[in-house]
Design an enzyme around this catalytic site. Structure first.
Site, short mmCIF file in Angstrom:
data_model
loop_
_atom_site.label_atom_id
_atom_site.label_comp_id
_atom_site.label_asym_id
_atom_site.label_seq_id
_atom_site.Cartn_x
_atom_site.Cartn_y
_atom_site.Cartn_z
N PRO A 127 3.15 4.47 -0.67
CA PRO A 127 2.76 5.48 0.32
C PRO A 127 1.26 5.73 0.44
O PRO A 127 0.86 6.68 1.11
CB PRO A 127 3.48 6.73 -0.19
N GLY A 128 0.44 4.93 -0.21
CA GLY A 128 -0.99 5.01 0.10
C GLY A 128 -1.83 5.75 -0.92
O GLY A 128 -3.02 5.98 -0.66
N LYS A 171 -3.16 4.83 -3.70
CA LYS A 171 -4.33 4.08 -4.19
C LYS A 171 -5.28 3.76 -3.04
O LYS A 171 -6.49 3.73 -3.22
CB LYS A 171 -3.86 2.81 -4.91
N ALA A 183 0.78 -1.24 0.00
CA ALA A 183 0.00 0.00 0.00
C ALA A 183 0.81 1.30 0.00
O ALA A 183 0.32 2.32 -0.45
CB ALA A 183 -0.93 0.00 1.21
N CYS A 209 3.86 -0.93 -12.06
CA CYS A 209 4.27 0.20 -12.90
C CYS A 209 5.45 -0.26 -13.76
O CYS A 209 6.44 0.44 -13.91
CB CYS A 209 4.59 1.45 -12.08
#
Ligand SMILES: C[S@@+](CC[C@H](N)C(=O)[O-])C[C@H]1O[C@@H](n2cnc3c(N)ncnc32)[C@H](O)[C@@H]1O
Length: 434
Positions: free
Chosen positions: A257-258, A260, A255, A376
């Site tokens: 740095p959050g 999404k 997750a 990515c």
């Protein structure tokens, strides 16, 4: 402190000591004015985008390479050549400031050498550039192993256009918080500040706005109140594809740095629980910061996604987002250091890690639940081939088409760098059938 000398130090730390740019740059940027900060960043990013080309020019102009403690001066020279070739800084200022950089690095004695190399470059540049333009490595500025992988995956011409896209500067994308505004109303707020933007061409990307010119986040209307966040358009597709529903128990397994995690919560405030897990405790602090700014809540767990039994004894999940650790070859335009820090051998290790994470998370998914796999990366081994192999080994898994059909051969959607101005990304959505 002389900005050229600082750039040489950062580059030495990245290229010679294997530190990432995001680790090395902020430390040396700390005490600078905003203008010098921007200059330092521009020099470091620019040199890393053109490294083999600048290296070639420097090597051609020197009898012996600089080694050991003097290596930092090699990077100072690259910074000098970069300014002469790729910036609008007048050549006398570029040479003068770079030569002063030698003094700032406590080597008054090397000032003459730096000055001599840069002046020779100015005299000989045409012939050197002509020579460099005949060599693909010096034109595309990617390591040989990556060129090979891209050519194998996409063919020579498409690989070339991907590499050229990787050398572009990435635009600044915004994610408008659906709890406060839609993109059209936020666009009007931006226009009042003379910030022009355009909406994503993909109409499923409902919260994405791309700025025509990057700006300081604190100048964005309502940034501190959480009206908007910075997130690439391709990364924003994750929350739309995950499509959280009221009452869902959701796991965001990698997750930090959050970005999404919070987007999912912005889109669906009636989620029963969002569990955000990451193996990196320091990066998890950023998840909490993001949640705080946006006034959202999630259960944060420091854990290894390939061993969920160690940190989860609760119910099975309705939806799982697996934004897997990957080569990051889709985001080279944002992180020009990646291509020099990654090694060819990393790819098979990452593929094995992704496989073990996917297998482990699958056991925590409810029957009828969905898992969104994302990277990515633009390498098929981490993406389509990974999902094909997973489907072969899991009879209880089937592929759910993403909202549009992108390619008959692919299992999911592969976005390439700079496609619609977005990062390179991969998505595939799986359903547990029994
Ligand atoms: C692509 S990044 C995630 C980006 C994040 N989803 C976002 O949108 O902000 C991958 C993350 O995987 C984490 N990671 C790597 N190996 C892991 C593992 N075995 N278990 C859990 N997290 C892991 C890394 O620390 C990194 O934060």
């Amino acid at each position: 402190m002389n900005v050229r000398a600082l750039a040489a130090k950062v580059l030495n730390q990245v290229v010679e000591q294997g530190q990432s740019l995001s680790q090395a740059l902020p430390v040396l940027q700390q005490d600078l004015s905003p203008k010098d900060k921007a200059l330092l960043q521009m020099l470091c990013y620019g040199v890393l985008r053109t490294l083999p080309r600048l290296d070639f020019f420097c090597r051609s102009l020197m009898q012996k390479p600089l080694k050991g403690k003097q290596r930092v001066f090699h990077f100072l020279i690259l910074v000098g050549i970069y300014q002469l070739l790729y910036t609008r800084i007048p050549s006398h200022a570029a040479v003068g400031e770079t030569v002063n950089g030698a003094k700032a690095l406590n080597k008054q004695a090397l000032k003459g050498m730096v000055n001599g190399v840069l002046r020779n470059f100015l005299r000989e540049q045409e012939a050197l550039i002509e020579k460099a333009d005949q060599n693909d490595t010096l034109v595309y500025c990617h390591p040989g192993w990556l060129v090979k992988r891209l050519q194998n995956a996409y063919g020579k011409d498409k690989a070339a256009s991907i590499m050229l896209a990787n050398n572009q500067q990435a635009p600044m994308w915004l994610r408008v918080n659906a709890q406060h505004h839609n993109v059209e109303s936020y666009q009007l707020l931006l226009e009042e500040l003379d910030l022009s933007s355009y909406v994503a061409s993909d109409n499923e990307n409902k919260n994405a706005l791309c700025l025509n010119k990057a700006t300081d986040v604190y100048k964005l209307p309502g940034f501190e109140q959480g009206w908007v966040s910075v997130q690439d358009g391709a990364a924003q597709l994750a929350a739309h594809y995950l499509d959280a529903q009221p009452g869902d128990l959701i796991l965001d397994a990698c997750a930090a740095p959050g970005g999404k995690t919070v987007h999912c919560l912005e889109l669906q405030p009636k989620i029963a629980q969002m569990v955000a897990v990451d193996a990196d405790a320091t990066r998890l602090l950023r998840v909490q910061e993001n949640l705080d700014r946006l006034k959202l809540t999630a259960t944060i767990i420091h854990g290894d996604a390939s061993e969920p039994d160690l940190w989860w004894e609760g119910e099975m999940f309705d939806r799982i987002l697996c934004d897997a650790p990957c080569s990051a070859t889709g985001v080279i335009r944002r992180h020009p250091d990646i291509r020099w820090l990654r090694r060819d051998s990393d790819i098979s290790e990452l593929v094995a890690l992704q496989k073990s994470i996917l297998n482990a998370l699958w056991k925590k998914l409810k029957v009828g639940g969905t898992l969104l796999y994302a990277t990515c990366s633009i390498l098929p081994e981490e993406n389509d081939l990974q999902i094909k192999a997973f489907l072969k080994q899991h009879q209880d898994a089937c592929l759910i088409p993403l909202s549009k059909k992108y390619d008959d051969i692919l299992q999911g959607r592969q976005l390439l760098p700079n496609e619609d101005a977005m990062d390179g990304f991969y998505y595939a959505k799986l359903k547990k059938t029994s």
